[in-house]
Design a protein around this motif. Structure first.
Motif, PDB file in Angstrom:
ATOM      1  N   THR A 101     -11.141  51.460  61.547  1.00  0.00           N
ATOM      2  CA  THR A 101     -11.136  51.260  62.993  1.00  0.00           C
ATOM      3  C   THR A 101     -12.392  51.852  63.598  1.00  0.00           C
ATOM      4  O   THR A 101     -12.999  52.770  63.037  1.00  0.00           O
ATOM      5  CB  THR A 101      -9.905  51.914  63.653  1.00  0.00           C
ATOM      6  OG1 THR A 101      -9.946  51.693  65.068  1.00  0.00           O
ATOM      7  CG2 THR A 101      -9.885  53.413  63.416  1.00  0.00           C
ATOM      8  N   SER A 111      -9.143  47.321  65.160  1.00  0.00           N
ATOM      9  CA  SER A 111      -8.615  48.046  64.009  1.00  0.00           C
ATOM     10  C   SER A 111      -8.044  47.057  63.007  1.00  0.00           C
ATOM     11  O   SER A 111      -7.449  46.049  63.386  1.00  0.00           O
ATOM     12  CB  SER A 111      -7.509  49.028  64.428  1.00  0.00           C
ATOM     13  OG  SER A 111      -7.986  50.000  65.315  1.00  0.00           O
ATOM     14  N   PHE A 112      -8.224  47.363  61.731  1.00  0.00           N
ATOM     15  CA  PHE A 112      -7.527  46.643  60.690  1.00  0.00           C
ATOM     16  C   PHE A 112      -6.154  47.261  60.485  1.00  0.00           C
ATOM     17  O   PHE A 112      -5.970  48.472  60.675  1.00  0.00           O
ATOM     18  CB  PHE A 112      -8.281  46.732  59.358  1.00  0.00           C
ATOM     19  CG  PHE A 112      -9.458  45.814  59.239  1.00  0.00           C
ATOM     20  CD1 PHE A 112      -9.315  44.442  59.372  1.00  0.00           C
ATOM     21  CD2 PHE A 112     -10.722  46.327  58.953  1.00  0.00           C
ATOM     22  CE1 PHE A 112     -10.406  43.600  59.244  1.00  0.00           C
ATOM     23  CE2 PHE A 112     -11.813  45.490  58.820  1.00  0.00           C
ATOM     24  CZ  PHE A 112     -11.656  44.120  58.960  1.00  0.00           C
ATOM     25  N   THR A 113      -5.204  46.464  60.064  1.00  0.00           N
ATOM     26  CA  THR A 113      -3.963  47.018  59.549  1.00  0.00           C
ATOM     27  C   THR A 113      -4.182  47.380  58.087  1.00  0.00           C
ATOM     28  O   THR A 113      -5.158  46.937  57.455  1.00  0.00           O
ATOM     29  CB  THR A 113      -2.809  46.005  59.657  1.00  0.00           C
ATOM     30  OG1 THR A 113      -3.089  44.891  58.788  1.00  0.00           O
ATOM     31  CG2 THR A 113      -2.636  45.519  61.090  1.00  0.00           C
ATOM     32  N   VAL A 114      -3.279  48.162  57.546  1.00  0.00           N
ATOM     33  CA  VAL A 114      -3.365  48.530  56.127  1.00  0.00           C
ATOM     34  C   VAL A 114      -3.373  47.277  55.256  1.00  0.00           C
ATOM     35  O   VAL A 114      -4.200  47.135  54.344  1.00  0.00           O
ATOM     36  CB  VAL A 114      -2.195  49.454  55.746  1.00  0.00           C
ATOM     37  CG1 VAL A 114      -2.124  49.638  54.231  1.00  0.00           C
ATOM     38  CG2 VAL A 114      -2.345  50.812  56.429  1.00  0.00           C
ATOM     39  N   GLN A 115      -2.483  46.362  55.541  1.00  0.00           N
ATOM     40  CA  GLN A 115      -2.369  45.162  54.714  1.00  0.00           C
ATOM     41  C   GLN A 115      -3.599  44.271  54.828  1.00  0.00           C
ATOM     42  O   GLN A 115      -4.005  43.623  53.847  1.00  0.00           O
ATOM     43  CB  GLN A 115      -1.120  44.377  55.101  1.00  0.00           C
ATOM     44  CG  GLN A 115      -0.751  43.275  54.109  1.00  0.00           C
ATOM     45  CD  GLN A 115      -0.504  43.809  52.712  1.00  0.00           C
ATOM     46  OE1 GLN A 115       0.215  44.788  52.539  1.00  0.00           O
ATOM     47  NE2 GLN A 115      -1.106  43.181  51.711  1.00  0.00           N
ATOM     48  N   GLU A 116      -4.221  44.228  55.985  1.00  0.00           N
ATOM     49  CA  GLU A 116      -5.425  43.410  56.153  1.00  0.00           C
ATOM     50  C   GLU A 116      -6.556  43.899  55.258  1.00  0.00           C
ATOM     51  O   GLU A 116      -7.272  43.095  54.642  1.00  0.00           O
ATOM     52  CB  GLU A 116      -5.858  43.404  57.616  1.00  0.00           C
ATOM     53  CG  GLU A 116      -5.006  42.509  58.512  1.00  0.00           C
ATOM     54  CD  GLU A 116      -5.334  42.644  59.981  1.00  0.00           C
ATOM     55  OE1 GLU A 116      -4.914  41.774  60.756  1.00  0.00           O
ATOM     56  OE2 GLU A 116      -6.017  43.631  60.362  1.00  0.00           O
ATOM     57  N   ARG A 124      -3.379  56.500  56.592  1.00  0.00           N
ATOM     58  CA  ARG A 124      -3.598  55.058  56.453  1.00  0.00           C
ATOM     59  C   ARG A 124      -4.665  54.734  55.413  1.00  0.00           C
ATOM     60  O   ARG A 124      -4.541  53.744  54.684  1.00  0.00           O
ATOM     61  CB  ARG A 124      -3.966  54.469  57.818  1.00  0.00           C
ATOM     62  CG  ARG A 124      -2.720  54.157  58.638  1.00  0.00           C
ATOM     63  CD  ARG A 124      -2.897  54.267  60.120  1.00  0.00           C
ATOM     64  NE  ARG A 124      -1.608  54.000  60.768  1.00  0.00           N
ATOM     65  CZ  ARG A 124      -0.590  54.878  60.807  1.00  0.00           C
ATOM     66  NH1 ARG A 124      -0.737  56.071  60.239  1.00  0.00           N
ATOM     67  NH2 ARG A 124       0.550  54.554  61.384  1.00  0.00           N
ATOM     68  N   LYS A 168     -12.848  41.058  63.449  1.00  0.00           N
ATOM     69  CA  LYS A 168     -12.709  42.469  63.073  1.00  0.00           C
ATOM     70  C   LYS A 168     -13.689  42.830  61.961  1.00  0.00           C
ATOM     71  O   LYS A 168     -14.340  43.886  62.002  1.00  0.00           O
ATOM     72  CB  LYS A 168     -11.281  42.755  62.593  1.00  0.00           C
ATOM     73  CG  LYS A 168     -10.203  42.720  63.658  1.00  0.00           C
ATOM     74  CD  LYS A 168      -8.860  43.059  63.029  1.00  0.00           C
ATOM     75  CE  LYS A 168      -7.710  42.982  64.008  1.00  0.00           C
ATOM     76  NZ  LYS A 168      -6.425  43.331  63.374  1.00  0.00           N
ATOM     77  N   SER A 201     -13.652  55.479  58.564  1.00  0.00           N
ATOM     78  CA  SER A 201     -12.888  55.172  59.767  1.00  0.00           C
ATOM     79  C   SER A 201     -13.269  56.085  60.915  1.00  0.00           C
ATOM     80  O   SER A 201     -13.689  57.235  60.711  1.00  0.00           O
ATOM     81  CB  SER A 201     -11.383  55.341  59.486  1.00  0.00           C
ATOM     82  OG  SER A 201     -10.614  55.001  60.628  1.00  0.00           O
ATOM     83  N   THR A 208      -4.919  59.186  60.672  1.00  0.00           N
ATOM     84  CA  THR A 208      -5.953  58.298  60.136  1.00  0.00           C
ATOM     85  C   THR A 208      -6.026  58.389  58.614  1.00  0.00           C
ATOM     86  O   THR A 208      -6.079  57.373  57.918  1.00  0.00           O
ATOM     87  CB  THR A 208      -7.326  58.652  60.738  1.00  0.00           C
ATOM     88  OG1 THR A 208      -7.232  58.652  62.166  1.00  0.00           O
ATOM     89  CG2 THR A 208      -8.382  57.648  60.308  1.00  0.00           C
TER      90      THR A 208
END
Length: 423
Positions: free
Chosen positions: A68, A90-95, A128, A14, A116, A125
């Protein structure tokens, strides 16, 4: 153990994809923020932090990624357009939070630049992006630089919240002309870009005034807002670009306008010159023009206009203006006002200010101007100083001609000098 290794490989994939997609956004330098570390937090944002070098010469870097590369829009010039056949991740928020903190702890970065693609809608979007900045600030007490891209069409509430956590916010204006935007990005609306810029201008001004009275007024986007224009994708002239930049600075109090030369990333019959990118020298001339408007007192119509709609690529715009306006020269550096000295080719802002200070103690000559930092080889054709006077005689015109021919092979410029009777 195997599951953990697979997760790490997935995040690395990613990161590779979304960092590569983010490289087309150039508006990530010079923060101007001054966020101090308090209560043993993580990091510190000094004034002038930027993507490559700070004002004191330090080389620094930002984690520059997209959240993303999914996108609901099909903009002809964009690598993440929905019709492009690319791998979507896409990344998650935590990533994103974990990457930022871990990279910072390893001294890889000093801040985060986060943009993004748009999935679902603008608010989904933007929410996030805000969550990422909020978690970094509140949960990890991260005081490093954060630059968030504001998603056009997002609600004022989300934009306001973003300003409380980010050092700088930016809204890409995309294409300089309305007609170009409709051609290449018909799903986008110029008003959706203008509205958040207006909101940010008003809120930055409002809270800035409150801060002078109430110390506990929250910090809001301390590094201001910026924007970016894609150059060369819709065939616009430099005149149209520069006039748009002037309006943006005037109407929205922007810190910076960035110019990104069009890079052919997809095939579309609406795009010009498929297979060739905009010359970097054109970007450079636009930045020089931008600098002249912001710090030297030039107006857009002095540098480009209907008669001269394109910037000369072989010489800088200040010299080009001087050659078109020889009636304004020579300028006596020992008598002229600051705004006139700033118009002399080869004289920068700092040199002009030092000339004003130094001449209080006596008239300046060529040697002293050289010590101050004036580029004598360029300035000598446009100035008067102690022991030297430029007179536009045939001999002087010949010297200017030789100088121009030595530094430029531009047929356009030679023809222009002939029109000015310099040859």
């Amino acid at each position: 153990m195997l599951i953990k290794l697979e997760l790490l490989e997935r995040i690395e994939e990613k990161l590779s994809i979304l960092a590569d997609a983010a490289k087309y956004d150039v508006s990530c330098s010079s923060s101007g923020s001054n966020r101090k570390n308090k209560n043993k937090g993580l990091g510190d944002t000094g004034a002038g932090i930027c993507h490559t070098y700070t004002e004191d010469g330090r080389c620094v870097s930002l984690l520059k990624i997209l959240l993303t590369n999914f996108c609901i829009y099909d903009c002809a010039y964009c690598v993440t357009r929905k019709s492009n056949d690319i791998k979507r991740v896409s990344f998650t928020v935590q990533e994103v939070v974990d990457l930022t903190i871990n990279f910072y702890r390893r001294n890889y970065i000093e801040g985060l630049f986060l943009s993004s693609g748009i999935f679902k809608n603008a608010d989904y979007t933007m929410e996030r992006l805000v969550r990422i900045a909020k978690k970094l600030r509140q949960e990890h007490h991260f005081n490093g630089y954060i630059h968030l891209k504001t998603i056009p069409g997002a609600s004022d509430e989300l934009i306001h919240e973003a300003g409380l956590y980010a050092d700088r916010l930016s809204v890409n204006i995309e294409i300089p002309t309305e007609s170009g935007l409709k051609l290449l990005a018909p799903e986008k609306n110029r008003q959706d870009m203008v509205k958040p810029m207006e909101y940010l201008r008003n809120k930055i001004t409002e809270l800035g005034e409150e801060k002078r009275i109430f110390k506990k007024t929250p910090i809001f986007a301390p590094a201001g807002q910026s924007t970016q224009m894609i150059i060369g994708a819709s065939g616009e002239t430099d005149e149209q670009i520069v006039f748009m930049a002037q309006r943006l600075y005037r109407d929205f109090s922007l810190k910076r306008v960035y110019y990104s030369g069009y890079v052919p990333v997809s095939c579309d019959n609406r795009l010009p010159n498929i297979g060739s990118a905009v010359p970097l020298v054109r970007e450079n001339r636009l930045y020089q023009t931008d600098w002249l408007m912001r710090f030297y007192g030039f107006q857009a119509d002095e540098l480009v206009n209907r008669q001269y709609p394109l910037l000369e690529l072989d010489i800088d715009p200040k010299l080009s203006w001087a050659l078109r306006n020889l009636s304004c020269f020579p300028i006596d550096v020992n008598r002229a006002a600051l705004h006139l000295i700033l118009r002399i080719p080869g004289v920068g802002v700092r040199s002009a200010q030092q000339i004003i200070m130094a001449r209080q103690y006596g008239a300046l000559d060529m040697e002293q101007l050289k010590k101050i930092g004036v580029s004598i080889n360029r300035a000598k054709y446009f100035i008067i100083c102690r022991g030297y006077k430029q007179i536009y005689s045939d001999q002087a015109a010949h010297k200017i001609k030789q100088y121009i021919l030595a530094t430029s092979q531009s047929k356009y410029l030679r023809r222009h000098c002939q029109q000015l009777n310099l040859f």
